[in-house]
Motif scaffolding. Structure first.
Motif, PDB file in Angstrom:
ATOM      1  N   VAL A  12      54.149  38.462  63.956  1.00 58.48           N
ATOM      2  CA  VAL A  12      54.057  39.643  64.829  1.00 58.48           C
ATOM      3  C   VAL A  12      53.021  40.608  64.282  1.00 58.48           C
ATOM      4  CG1 VAL A  12      55.302  41.706  65.637  1.00 58.48           C
ATOM      5  CG2 VAL A  12      56.379  39.461  65.799  1.00 58.48           C
ATOM      6  N   SER A  13      53.058  40.854  62.985  1.00 62.19           N
ATOM      7  CA  SER A  13      52.101  41.767  62.352  1.00 62.19           C
ATOM      8  C   SER A  13      50.664  41.264  62.493  1.00 62.19           C
ATOM      9  CB  SER A  13      52.463  41.933  60.873  1.00 62.19           C
ATOM     10  OG  SER A  13      51.522  42.739  60.224  1.00 62.19           O
ATOM     11  N   PHE A  14      50.463  39.962  62.320  1.00 63.49           N
ATOM     12  CA  PHE A  14      49.126  39.375  62.463  1.00 63.49           C
ATOM     13  C   PHE A  14      48.583  39.588  63.875  1.00 63.49           C
ATOM     14  CE2 PHE A  14      46.613  35.665  63.840  1.00 63.49           C
ATOM     15  CZ  PHE A  14      45.502  35.841  63.024  1.00 63.49           C
ATOM     16  N   ILE A  15      49.405  39.294  64.880  1.00 63.24           N
ATOM     17  CA  ILE A  15      48.974  39.468  66.271  1.00 63.24           C
ATOM     18  C   ILE A  15      48.656  40.932  66.543  1.00 63.24           C
ATOM     19  CG2 ILE A  15      49.689  39.301  68.691  1.00 63.24           C
ATOM     20  CD1 ILE A  15      51.448  36.881  67.779  1.00 63.24           C
ATOM     21  N   GLU A  16      49.521  41.812  66.088  1.00 62.77           N
ATOM     22  CA  GLU A  16      49.277  43.250  66.277  1.00 62.77           C
ATOM     23  C   GLU A  16      47.927  43.655  65.677  1.00 62.77           C
ATOM     24  OE1 GLU A  16      52.499  46.269  65.736  1.00 62.77           O
ATOM     25  OE2 GLU A  16      53.587  44.482  65.038  1.00 62.77           O
ATOM     26  N   ARG A  17      47.671  43.228  64.453  1.00 62.70           N
ATOM     27  CA  ARG A  17      46.415  43.591  63.790  1.00 62.70           C
ATOM     28  C   ARG A  17      45.208  43.044  64.543  1.00 62.70           C
ATOM     29  NH1 ARG A  17      49.240  41.680  59.426  1.00 62.70           N
ATOM     30  NH2 ARG A  17      47.668  40.103  58.986  1.00 62.70           N
ATOM     31  N   CYS A  18      45.313  41.809  65.033  1.00 66.80           N
ATOM     32  CA  CYS A  18      44.211  41.215  65.806  1.00 66.80           C
ATOM     33  C   CYS A  18      43.936  42.041  67.066  1.00 66.80           C
ATOM     34  CB  CYS A  18      44.539  39.780  66.205  1.00 66.80           C
ATOM     35  SG  CYS A  18      44.510  38.602  64.848  1.00 66.80           S
ATOM     36  N   MET A  19      44.980  42.392  67.791  1.00 71.64           N
ATOM     37  CA  MET A  19      44.809  43.108  69.052  1.00 71.64           C
ATOM     38  C   MET A  19      44.319  44.541  68.818  1.00 71.64           C
ATOM     39  SD  MET A  19      45.247  40.774  71.203  1.00 71.64           S
ATOM     40  CE  MET A  19      45.042  41.777  72.669  1.00 71.64           C
ATOM     41  N   VAL A  20      44.805  45.188  67.793  1.00 74.63           N
ATOM     42  CA  VAL A  20      44.323  46.536  67.471  1.00 74.63           C
ATOM     43  C   VAL A  20      42.847  46.470  67.063  1.00 74.63           C
ATOM     44  CG1 VAL A  20      44.542  48.432  65.803  1.00 74.63           C
ATOM     45  CG2 VAL A  20      46.580  47.521  66.946  1.00 74.63           C
ATOM     46  N   ALA A  21      42.461  45.404  66.368  1.00 79.04           N
ATOM     47  CA  ALA A  21      41.068  45.245  65.932  1.00 79.04           C
ATOM     48  C   ALA A  21      40.103  45.156  67.113  1.00 79.04           C
ATOM     49  CB  ALA A  21      40.923  44.004  65.046  1.00 79.04           C
ATOM     50  N   VAL A  22      40.582  44.670  68.275  1.00 80.21           N
ATOM     51  CA  VAL A  22      39.704  44.604  69.444  1.00 80.21           C
ATOM     52  C   VAL A  22      39.902  45.799  70.375  1.00 80.21           C
ATOM     53  CG1 VAL A  22      39.355  42.107  69.378  1.00 80.21           C
ATOM     54  CG2 VAL A  22      41.255  43.038  70.734  1.00 80.21           C
ATOM     55  N   GLY A  23      40.695  46.778  69.929  1.00 76.56           N
ATOM     56  CA  GLY A  23      40.797  48.035  70.666  1.00 76.56           C
ATOM     57  C   GLY A  23      42.073  48.283  71.432  1.00 76.56           C
ATOM     58  N   THR A  24      43.038  47.379  71.347  1.00 79.55           N
ATOM     59  CA  THR A  24      44.308  47.565  72.046  1.00 79.55           C
ATOM     60  C   THR A  24      45.135  48.637  71.340  1.00 79.55           C
ATOM     61  OG1 THR A  24      44.284  45.224  72.619  1.00 79.55           O
ATOM     62  CG2 THR A  24      46.387  46.352  72.842  1.00 79.55           C
ATOM     63  N   LYS A  25      45.841  49.445  72.122  1.00 79.44           N
ATOM     64  CA  LYS A  25      46.741  50.443  71.535  1.00 79.44           C
ATOM     65  C   LYS A  25      47.832  49.732  70.747  1.00 79.44           C
ATOM     66  CE  LYS A  25      48.114  53.667  74.338  1.00 79.44           C
ATOM     67  NZ  LYS A  25      48.534  54.434  75.527  1.00 79.44           N
ATOM     68  N   SER A  26      48.276  50.329  69.647  1.00 78.93           N
ATOM     69  CA  SER A  26      49.220  49.642  68.769  1.00 78.93           C
ATOM     70  C   SER A  26      50.545  49.318  69.456  1.00 78.93           C
ATOM     71  CB  SER A  26      49.456  50.436  67.486  1.00 78.93           C
ATOM     72  OG  SER A  26      50.006  51.692  67.785  1.00 78.93           O
ATOM     73  N   ASN A  27      51.058  50.202  70.318  1.00 72.50           N
ATOM     74  CA  ASN A  27      52.321  49.879  70.983  1.00 72.50           C
ATOM     75  C   ASN A  27      52.140  48.748  72.001  1.00 72.50           C
ATOM     76  OD1 ASN A  27      50.891  51.815  72.611  1.00 72.50           O
ATOM     77  ND2 ASN A  27      52.766  52.256  73.730  1.00 72.50           N
ATOM     78  N   HIS A  28      50.959  48.643  72.598  1.00 73.00           N
ATOM     79  CA  HIS A  28      50.674  47.537  73.513  1.00 73.00           C
ATOM     80  C   HIS A  28      50.524  46.237  72.725  1.00 73.00           C
ATOM     81  CE1 HIS A  28      48.988  50.249  76.962  1.00 73.00           C
ATOM     82  NE2 HIS A  28      50.170  50.631  76.529  1.00 73.00           N
ATOM     83  N   ALA A  29      49.876  46.309  71.585  1.00 73.33           N
ATOM     84  CA  ALA A  29      49.716  45.134  70.728  1.00 73.33           C
ATOM     85  C   ALA A  29      51.085  44.628  70.279  1.00 73.33           C
ATOM     86  CB  ALA A  29      48.852  45.474  69.515  1.00 73.33           C
TER      87      ALA A  29
END
Length: 125
Positions: A12-29
């Motif tokens: 879960v943490s890995f996916i969140e970090r990947c999505m935040v890295a491309v600009g997704t809001k953290s709660n959406h990630a």
């Protein structure tokens, strides 16, 4: 055959970090990560981590919006029409699901549909 198990929280943490890295809001990630991990956990691999690269590309290419929140356009005590603002599907789905459940708890039924992302949710008490 050897098996490699990875702690669910780390995935879960890995996916969140990947999505935040491309600009997704953290709660959406976080919402996306929870859905993808749960898909794999339940054996629906076609709707789990397998889709990670698709979501990253959708954000990078502007197919999905990075900013905003789903919004209720019209509603009654038991129904709602939601504008998904072209956000990630799991974000819109969670918003609609939570709203349908609340309506069902309040009046016995909740019927929520969305545009701007595919979502149709029904909840009954």
């Amino acid at each position: 055959m050897s098996r490699c198990l990875v702690d669910q929280r780390k995935v879960v943490s890995f996916i969140e970090r990947c999505m935040v890295a491309v600009g997704t809001k953290s709660n959406h990630a976080r919402s996306l990560a929870e859905v993808l991990v749960e898909g794999d956990r339940r054996g629906h691999y076609s709707h789990g981590l397998n889709r990670m690269d698709m979501y990253v590309k959708d954000i990078q290419l502007g197919v999905c919006a990075k900013e905003g929140e789903p919004a209720v356009e019209k509603e009654t005590v038991a129904t709602a029409l939601v504008d998904g603002k072209n956000l990630l599907g799991p974000v819109v789905g969670k918003f609609c699901m939570d709203l349908a459940i609340k309506k069902a708890q309040d009046v016995g039924i909740g019927w929520v549909v969305a545009h701007g992302k595919l979502a149709f949710l029904f909840a009954a008490k």
